[in-house]
Design a protein around this motif. Sequence first.
Motif, PDB file in Angstrom:
ATOM      1  N   ASP A 190       0.860  -1.179   0.000  1.00 14.78           N
ATOM      2  CA  ASP A 190       0.000   0.000   0.000  1.00 14.78           C
ATOM      3  C   ASP A 190       0.905   1.241   0.000  1.00 14.78           C
ATOM      4  O   ASP A 190       2.125   1.146  -0.155  1.00 14.78           O
ATOM      5  CB  ASP A 190      -0.971  -0.001   1.186  1.00 14.78           C
ATOM      6  CG  ASP A 190      -0.268   0.031   2.536  1.00 14.78           C
ATOM      7  OD1 ASP A 190       0.947   0.343   2.577  1.00 14.78           O
ATOM      8  OD2 ASP A 190      -0.920  -0.237   3.554  1.00 14.78           O
ATOM      9  N   LEU A 191       0.315   2.398   0.192  1.00 14.38           N
ATOM     10  CA  LEU A 191       1.074   3.642   0.056  1.00 14.38           C
ATOM     11  C   LEU A 191       2.164   3.815   1.110  1.00 14.38           C
ATOM     12  O   LEU A 191       3.090   4.610   0.917  1.00 14.38           O
ATOM     13  CB  LEU A 191       0.116   4.840   0.113  1.00 14.38           C
ATOM     14  CG  LEU A 191      -0.663   5.117  -1.174  1.00 14.38           C
ATOM     15  CD1 LEU A 191      -1.637   6.264  -0.970  1.00 14.38           C
ATOM     16  CD2 LEU A 191       0.285   5.433  -2.322  1.00 14.38           C
ATOM     17  N   SER A 211       1.785  -1.380  -6.596  1.00 16.70           N
ATOM     18  CA  SER A 211       1.616  -0.411  -5.517  1.00 16.70           C
ATOM     19  C   SER A 211       0.508   0.578  -5.876  1.00 16.70           C
ATOM     20  O   SER A 211       0.290   0.872  -7.057  1.00 16.70           O
ATOM     21  CB  SER A 211       2.924   0.358  -5.284  1.00 16.70           C
ATOM     22  OG  SER A 211       2.732   1.420  -4.364  1.00 16.70           O
ATOM     23  N   ARG A 212      -0.171   1.055  -4.875  1.00 19.71           N
ATOM     24  CA  ARG A 212      -1.063   2.193  -5.084  1.00 19.71           C
ATOM     25  C   ARG A 212      -0.216   3.411  -5.426  1.00 19.71           C
ATOM     26  O   ARG A 212       0.944   3.503  -5.043  1.00 19.71           O
ATOM     27  CB  ARG A 212      -1.875   2.462  -3.823  1.00 19.71           C
ATOM     28  CG  ARG A 212      -2.925   1.403  -3.519  1.00 19.71           C
ATOM     29  CD  ARG A 212      -3.606   1.704  -2.188  1.00 19.71           C
ATOM     30  NE  ARG A 212      -4.228   3.013  -2.202  1.00 19.71           N
ATOM     31  CZ  ARG A 212      -4.605   3.674  -1.091  1.00 19.71           C
ATOM     32  NH1 ARG A 212      -4.379   3.138   0.092  1.00 19.71           N
ATOM     33  NH2 ARG A 212      -5.174   4.845  -1.194  1.00 19.71           N
ATOM     34  N   LYS A 214       0.591   7.488  -5.346  1.00 17.20           N
ATOM     35  CA  LYS A 214       0.352   8.746  -4.654  1.00 17.20           C
ATOM     36  C   LYS A 214      -0.347   9.709  -5.614  1.00 17.20           C
ATOM     37  O   LYS A 214      -0.196   9.622  -6.832  1.00 17.20           O
ATOM     38  CB  LYS A 214       1.677   9.354  -4.191  1.00 17.20           C
ATOM     39  CG  LYS A 214       2.323   8.626  -3.035  1.00 17.20           C
ATOM     40  CD  LYS A 214       3.567   9.375  -2.567  1.00 17.20           C
ATOM     41  CE  LYS A 214       4.168   8.713  -1.340  1.00 17.20           C
ATOM     42  NZ  LYS A 214       5.367   9.431  -0.857  1.00 17.20           N
TER      43      LYS A 214
END
Length: 254
Positions: A190-191, A211-212, A214
Motif C-alpha cells: 500500500d502507500l 503499488s497504489r 500517490k
Amino acid sequence: MHTEPSSRHIERRLTNLLPSEALEDHAEGVGVVEHEGKLQLPPLVWSFAFGFAAGESRTLAAFRRTYNSTADESISPGGFYQRLTPTLAEYLRDLVEYGFDEVAVPHTVSDEFDRFRDVMIADGTVLRLHELLSEEYKARHEEQAGAKLHLLHNVTDQTVEHFSVTDEKTHDSTLFNTGSWLEERLAIFDLAYFKYRRFALIDENDGYFVSRLKKSANPVVTEELREWRGRAIPLEGEKIFDIVDDLSRKYIDV
C-alpha cells in the motif's frame, strides 16, 4: 448486485463456522473450564472477537460487560479476570488457526500469477496497548501506547516470511528490505511503502511490484504488453492520469 454484508449476516457466518457445541467441546478438551463452572464459552469467545473490532475502547472491563450482556448469568470482575489464563489464550489461538484453515481457499489464484515464483504482501497493523506501556511502545498521540506488527506474507505458500514488532511510530517502510530474495517474486504494497528508490531496487533484483499511486505521481506508460481489439488508443509515452478518462470500453477492452 453486490451489497455490503449486514451484521446479522456476519454473525450467522461466524456462528456457522464456530458453533457453540464445537466451542464448548474444544474448551473441555484443553481444560479451559470445568463441568461445574458457570462460565459460558460461546459468549466469552464472541465478546473477545467482536470487542476487538469495536473502536478504541478495548478494556477488560468492557469485554466483561459485553460478556454479561449476552450470557445467561453475569460474572463478577474477579471471576472474569481469574479466567484470563495462558490456557484460555492457547484455546483462542486454536480457534483462530481453525478459522484460517476453514476459510482459506487454495488454488484460487489466477493462472496469470504463475509467471511469478511467489506473490508477497507487505503490511503493518497497529495494536493498541495500555497507556502504562507508552514509554516502551510510543504511539502517534499522547497518553496512548501502541505496538505495530509488520508482516511479510507469502500468499503462494500461505506462510509468514518475516514478522517484527515495533512501537507505533516506526514507519512500515523501514521494515521492508530489498535484496536478491525478490528475484521473480511479485511484491504488493500500500502507500506506506511507496518509494521510487525501492521500486528501482526491486527491478534491479529482477523482481516485480504492484503499488497504489500517490496523488502527486503520474507515471508514463513505457510499453503495452498486449494488443487491444477495436478502437484502442495508443498508450505508450502517455501519462496515466492524463488518459485515465479515456480508458473505457468505448476505446479498449478492460
